[in-house]
Design a protein around this motif. Structure first.
Motif, PDB file in Angstrom:
ATOM      1  N   ILE A 150     -58.405   2.509 -43.295  1.00 48.76           N
ATOM      2  CA  ILE A 150     -59.363   1.960 -42.328  1.00 48.76           C
ATOM      3  C   ILE A 150     -60.442   1.164 -43.067  1.00 48.76           C
ATOM      4  CG2 ILE A 150     -59.025   3.840 -40.678  1.00 48.76           C
ATOM      5  CD1 ILE A 150     -61.747   4.982 -41.675  1.00 48.76           C
ATOM      6  N   GLU A 151     -61.139   0.336 -42.315  1.00 55.35           N
ATOM      7  CA  GLU A 151     -62.319  -0.343 -42.851  1.00 55.35           C
ATOM      8  C   GLU A 151     -63.447  -0.277 -41.825  1.00 55.35           C
ATOM      9  OE1 GLU A 151     -61.980  -4.523 -43.614  1.00 55.35           O
ATOM     10  OE2 GLU A 151     -61.486  -5.035 -41.538  1.00 55.35           O
ATOM     11  N   ILE A 152     -64.658  -0.276 -42.322  1.00 55.50           N
ATOM     12  CA  ILE A 152     -65.839  -0.325 -41.453  1.00 55.50           C
ATOM     13  C   ILE A 152     -66.434  -1.718 -41.610  1.00 55.50           C
ATOM     14  CG2 ILE A 152     -68.068   0.718 -40.920  1.00 55.50           C
ATOM     15  CD1 ILE A 152     -67.046   3.249 -42.370  1.00 55.50           C
ATOM     16  N   TYR A 153     -66.232  -2.539 -40.584  1.00 53.55           N
ATOM     17  CA  TYR A 153     -66.659  -3.934 -40.614  1.00 53.55           C
ATOM     18  C   TYR A 153     -67.635  -4.191 -39.464  1.00 53.55           C
ATOM     19  CZ  TYR A 153     -66.433  -9.031 -40.156  1.00 53.55           C
ATOM     20  OH  TYR A 153     -66.755 -10.356 -40.054  1.00 53.55           O
ATOM     21  N   MET A 154     -68.820  -4.626 -39.795  1.00 51.34           N
ATOM     22  CA  MET A 154     -69.850  -4.917 -38.787  1.00 51.34           C
ATOM     23  C   MET A 154     -70.080  -3.707 -37.869  1.00 51.34           C
ATOM     24  SD  MET A 154     -70.900  -8.034 -39.414  1.00 51.34           S
ATOM     25  CE  MET A 154     -71.655  -8.685 -37.925  1.00 51.34           C
ATOM     26  N   GLU A 155     -70.112  -2.512 -38.491  1.00 47.75           N
ATOM     27  CA  GLU A 155     -70.335  -1.234 -37.791  1.00 47.75           C
ATOM     28  C   GLU A 155     -69.234  -0.911 -36.770  1.00 47.75           C
ATOM     29  OE1 GLU A 155     -72.776   1.570 -37.871  1.00 47.75           O
ATOM     30  OE2 GLU A 155     -72.410   0.684 -39.820  1.00 47.75           O
ATOM     31  N   LYS A 156     -68.039  -1.427 -37.023  1.00 48.18           N
ATOM     32  CA  LYS A 156     -66.870  -1.073 -36.213  1.00 48.18           C
ATOM     33  C   LYS A 156     -65.781  -0.565 -37.148  1.00 48.18           C
ATOM     34  CE  LYS A 156     -67.659  -4.240 -32.344  1.00 48.18           C
ATOM     35  NZ  LYS A 156     -67.096  -5.358 -31.539  1.00 48.18           N
ATOM     36  N   VAL A 157     -65.106   0.515 -36.716  1.00 49.89           N
ATOM     37  CA  VAL A 157     -64.040   1.097 -37.528  1.00 49.89           C
ATOM     38  C   VAL A 157     -62.715   0.462 -37.122  1.00 49.89           C
ATOM     39  CG1 VAL A 157     -62.891   3.228 -38.230  1.00 49.89           C
ATOM     40  CG2 VAL A 157     -65.323   3.269 -37.641  1.00 49.89           C
ATOM     41  N   ARG A 158     -62.064  -0.213 -38.078  1.00 52.20           N
ATOM     42  CA  ARG A 158     -60.823  -0.920 -37.788  1.00 52.20           C
ATOM     43  C   ARG A 158     -59.664  -0.300 -38.564  1.00 52.20           C
ATOM     44  NH1 ARG A 158     -62.019  -7.352 -37.929  1.00 52.20           N
ATOM     45  NH2 ARG A 158     -61.558  -7.041 -40.141  1.00 52.20           N
ATOM     46  N   ASP A 159     -58.498  -0.344 -37.933  1.00 50.39           N
ATOM     47  CA  ASP A 159     -57.283   0.199 -38.531  1.00 50.39           C
ATOM     48  C   ASP A 159     -56.589  -0.911 -39.311  1.00 50.39           C
ATOM     49  OD1 ASP A 159     -54.936   1.418 -39.196  1.00 50.39           O
ATOM     50  OD2 ASP A 159     -54.440   2.095 -37.165  1.00 50.39           O
ATOM     51  N   LEU A 160     -56.545  -0.798 -40.643  1.00 47.71           N
ATOM     52  CA  LEU A 160     -55.938  -1.835 -41.468  1.00 47.71           C
ATOM     53  C   LEU A 160     -54.413  -1.792 -41.439  1.00 47.71           C
ATOM     54  CD1 LEU A 160     -58.291  -1.752 -44.590  1.00 47.71           C
ATOM     55  CD2 LEU A 160     -58.217  -3.478 -42.786  1.00 47.71           C
ATOM     56  N   LEU A 161     -53.848  -0.716 -40.880  1.00 51.80           N
ATOM     57  CA  LEU A 161     -52.390  -0.617 -40.778  1.00 51.80           C
ATOM     58  C   LEU A 161     -51.875  -0.997 -39.392  1.00 51.80           C
ATOM     59  CD1 LEU A 161     -51.771   2.695 -42.777  1.00 51.80           C
ATOM     60  CD2 LEU A 161     -51.801   0.339 -43.605  1.00 51.80           C
ATOM     61  N   ASP A 162     -52.763  -1.533 -38.571  1.00 55.80           N
ATOM     62  CA  ASP A 162     -52.395  -2.000 -37.228  1.00 55.80           C
ATOM     63  C   ASP A 162     -52.424  -3.524 -37.231  1.00 55.80           C
ATOM     64  OD1 ASP A 162     -51.981  -2.485 -34.563  1.00 55.80           O
ATOM     65  OD2 ASP A 162     -53.967  -1.848 -33.919  1.00 55.80           O
ATOM     66  N   PRO A 163     -51.289  -4.184 -37.453  1.00 59.66           N
ATOM     67  CA  PRO A 163     -51.274  -5.659 -37.575  1.00 59.66           C
ATOM     68  C   PRO A 163     -51.696  -6.379 -36.298  1.00 59.66           C
ATOM     69  CG  PRO A 163     -49.033  -4.793 -37.440  1.00 59.66           C
ATOM     70  CD  PRO A 163     -49.938  -3.613 -37.563  1.00 59.66           C
ATOM     71  N   ASP A 164     -51.515  -5.720 -35.159  1.00 62.45           N
ATOM     72  CA  ASP A 164     -51.858  -6.360 -33.879  1.00 62.45           C
ATOM     73  C   ASP A 164     -53.321  -6.168 -33.498  1.00 62.45           C
ATOM     74  OD1 ASP A 164     -49.180  -7.077 -33.607  1.00 62.45           O
ATOM     75  OD2 ASP A 164     -48.698  -5.154 -32.689  1.00 62.45           O
ATOM     76  N   HIS A 165     -54.052  -5.325 -34.277  1.00 61.85           N
ATOM     77  CA  HIS A 165     -55.458  -5.014 -33.974  1.00 61.85           C
ATOM     78  C   HIS A 165     -55.639  -4.603 -32.516  1.00 61.85           C
ATOM     79  CE1 HIS A 165     -56.498  -6.557 -37.907  1.00 61.85           C
ATOM     80  NE2 HIS A 165     -55.922  -7.710 -37.625  1.00 61.85           N
ATOM     81  N   SER A 166     -54.747  -3.725 -32.056  1.00 58.91           N
ATOM     82  CA  SER A 166     -54.780  -3.295 -30.657  1.00 58.91           C
ATOM     83  C   SER A 166     -56.021  -2.477 -30.332  1.00 58.91           C
ATOM     84  CB  SER A 166     -53.512  -2.486 -30.329  1.00 58.91           C
ATOM     85  OG  SER A 166     -53.392  -1.387 -31.220  1.00 58.91           O
ATOM     86  N   GLN A 167     -56.585  -1.802 -31.359  1.00 60.30           N
ATOM     87  CA  GLN A 167     -57.817  -1.035 -31.153  1.00 60.30           C
ATOM     88  C   GLN A 167     -58.918  -1.630 -32.035  1.00 60.30           C
ATOM     89  OE1 GLN A 167     -57.368   3.355 -30.615  1.00 60.30           O
ATOM     90  NE2 GLN A 167     -55.351   3.020 -31.516  1.00 60.30           N
ATOM     91  N   ALA A 168     -59.877  -2.281 -31.398  1.00 58.17           N
ATOM     92  CA  ALA A 168     -60.908  -3.006 -32.143  1.00 58.17           C
ATOM     93  C   ALA A 168     -61.935  -2.082 -32.772  1.00 58.17           C
ATOM     94  CB  ALA A 168     -61.617  -4.008 -31.218  1.00 58.17           C
ATOM     95  N   ASN A 169     -62.130  -0.908 -32.185  1.00 59.07           N
ATOM     96  CA  ASN A 169     -63.170  -0.002 -32.693  1.00 59.07           C
ATOM     97  C   ASN A 169     -62.736   1.451 -32.493  1.00 59.07           C
ATOM     98  OD1 ASN A 169     -65.555   0.985 -33.715  1.00 59.07           O
ATOM     99  ND2 ASN A 169     -66.733   0.625 -31.854  1.00 59.07           N
TER     100      ASN A 169
END
Length: 485
Positions: free
Chosen positions: A153-172
């Motif tokens: 995971i990464e914390i970008y702009m105070e949002k937790v993102r899943d780096l193993l989700d190529p579709d970015h289906s869950q933004a936070n």
């Protein structure tokens, strides 16, 4: 939700230990060499001392860490000192954390990932950790079965993102808390892996999705905090107990001075968020290192919330502070050294994450019961001796001196017996409490097994009904075929 995680825990623990802190100083880069012709702001005294060099009336500061690595240190040396001991603890069922802190361009990503994960010389802590874990698994006993999972995971702009989700289906993704798991990220993709190659492939996939940007200090500056999580579950096939250790490998984004990075637009907004989250991390470190402060502000940022187990919680933790030796970055270097010095005062309470089997719990109960019976028998003997020592002496034939000696001896024996009784009573109380806890765990396990047996019986009954139905249908088919013929 319980707030016990957000307040200081003053109770002692046999597994309590401070956060280990090591400092790594990188070589000067071309910009620093051009700026001030190799002027240094620190002096290194291996293996664990570092001093500041201040060109003013201010006095120099000296810092003592668990280890200090100079510019000539290798990736292998850092790994063996920093990560290898943590991995050994994770294989025992503890949680472990290794994370790198420092200003932008101080060498954090170089230390954690390395410039080339395929190179035996240049690969960083994370790829070396992958090999070490599978080495430990291959060298383990034949009675152990392992399941390895990883998430990124990464914390970008105070949002937790899943780096193993190529579709970015869950933004936070949401951060949640559980009495058993502690603080965790809900909904993060978990991938099972069976080889070092698979684990490194997952790492490479996640790295491609991480946010980076070019700044005046670094052509590939990380714009987010990344957390690579490896979960190792091991089951003992003989007694069916399970241990689960989680390893957090954290690469923090670096603190930035805008006048140096020349950040603008979106990069400037990213820098503001990074600095704010690192400021929150500093406040948590301050609170944990000061015994007078009772509230720890973990919830002030997503970063400190994710690292809650690692700082003051259930984890064996090692912090790497990365520094520049140049006078050009002296202000940031001094700040980093002070941060590491405060972090050394943090105490964690790591425990083995183990689920015992019914067989093991039963054996522990029997052992505890036998111990209690032995202690009770010993108490009975001591009480008998204590009562005899307190009986009145009716004989008047002894001289006064002998009477005094006997009385003193009896009093002494009575005091000793009373102390021994008190200690034994305390031991019995503790054993009975442990026995009660083990009985509760055993009952819960028994209930689970009963449910599983019931489900199995129901499944077998359903299968029997299904087979009977198939046989009946087959007979009908044969009868119809006979009629048609």
């Amino acid at each position: 939700m319980s707030n016990h995680k957000s307040t200081r825990n003053n109770s002692a623990s046999k597994n309590q230990g401070t956060v280990r802190v090591v400092c790594r100083v990188r070589p000067m880069n071309d910009k620093e060499m051009e700026w001030n012709s190799k002027k240094r702001c620190i002096s290194i005294s291996p293996p664990n001392k570092i001093d500041t060099i201040v060109n003013s009336n201010k006095s120099n500061e000296n810092f003592i860490f668990d280890n200090v690595f100079d510019e000539n240190s290798t990736q292998s040396e850092v790994f063996k000192t920093v990560a290898q001991p943590i991995i050994a603890e994770v294989m025992k069922g503890y949680n472990g954390t290794v994370f790198a802190y420092g200003q932008t361009s101080s060498g954090k990503t170089h230390t954690m990932e390395g410039p080339d994960i395929e190179s035996s010389e240049l690969r960083g802590i994370i790829p070396r950790t992958v090999d070490e874990i599978f080495k430990e698994v291959n060298n383990s006993e034949d009675t152990l079965e392992f399941i390895l999972k990883c998430s990124y995971i990464e914390i970008y702009m105070e949002k937790v993102r899943d780096l193993l989700d190529p579709d970015h289906s869950q933004a936070n993704l949401q951060i949640r808390e559980d009495p058993q798991r502690g603080v965790y990220v809900s909904g993060a993709t978990e991938k099972c892996v069976t080889s070092p190659e698979e684990l490194l492939q997952v790492l490479a996939e996640g790295k491609c999705n991480r946010a980076i940007a070019a700044t005046g200090m670094n052509s590939g500056s990380s714009r987010s905090h990344s957390v690579f999580i490896i979960t190792i579950s091991q089951r003992n096939c003989q007694i069916n107990s399970v241990k689960t250790g989680m390893l957090y490998l954290v690469d923090l984004a670096g603190s930035e001075m805008v006048k140096k990075t020349q950040a603008q637009g979106q990069t400037l907004e990213e820098a503001k968020t990074i600095n704010k989250s690192l400021s929150s991390l500093g406040q948590v470190i301050n609170a944990l290192s000061d015994e007078k402060i009772t509230h720890v502000p973990y919830r002030d940022s997503k970063l400190t919330r994710v690292l809650q187990n690692s700082l003051g919680g259930n984890s064996k933790t090692c912090l790497i502070i990365n520094c520049s030796p140049s006078q050009y970055n002296s202000e940031e270097t001094f700040s980093t050294l002070r941060f590491g010095s405060r972090a050394k005062k943090i105490k964690n309470n790591a425990i083995v994450n183990e689920t015992r089997s019914v067989m093991e719990l039963t054996a522990l109960l029997l052992k505890a019961e036998r111990t209690i019976e032995m202690q009770k028998g010993y108490i009975a003997v001591l009480e008998s001796r204590s009562n005899k020592s307190n009986e009145p002496n009716d004989s008047h034939e002894q001289c006064d001196s002998n009477l005094s000696v006997n009385t003193a001896s009896e009093d002494s024996e009575g005091v000793i017996s009373s102390k021994a009784l008190k200690k034994l009573h305390e031991k019995i109380v503790n054993l009975e409490e442990k026995l009660s806890e083990e009985e509760k765990k055993s009952m819960l396990k028994g209930e689970e097994i009963s449910k599983m047996v019931l489900l199995l019986e129901q499944s077998e009954a359903n299968n029997a009904n299904l087979e009977a139905s198939k046989a009946e249908n087959q007979k009908k088919i044969e009868l119809l075929e006979t009629e048609v013929a």
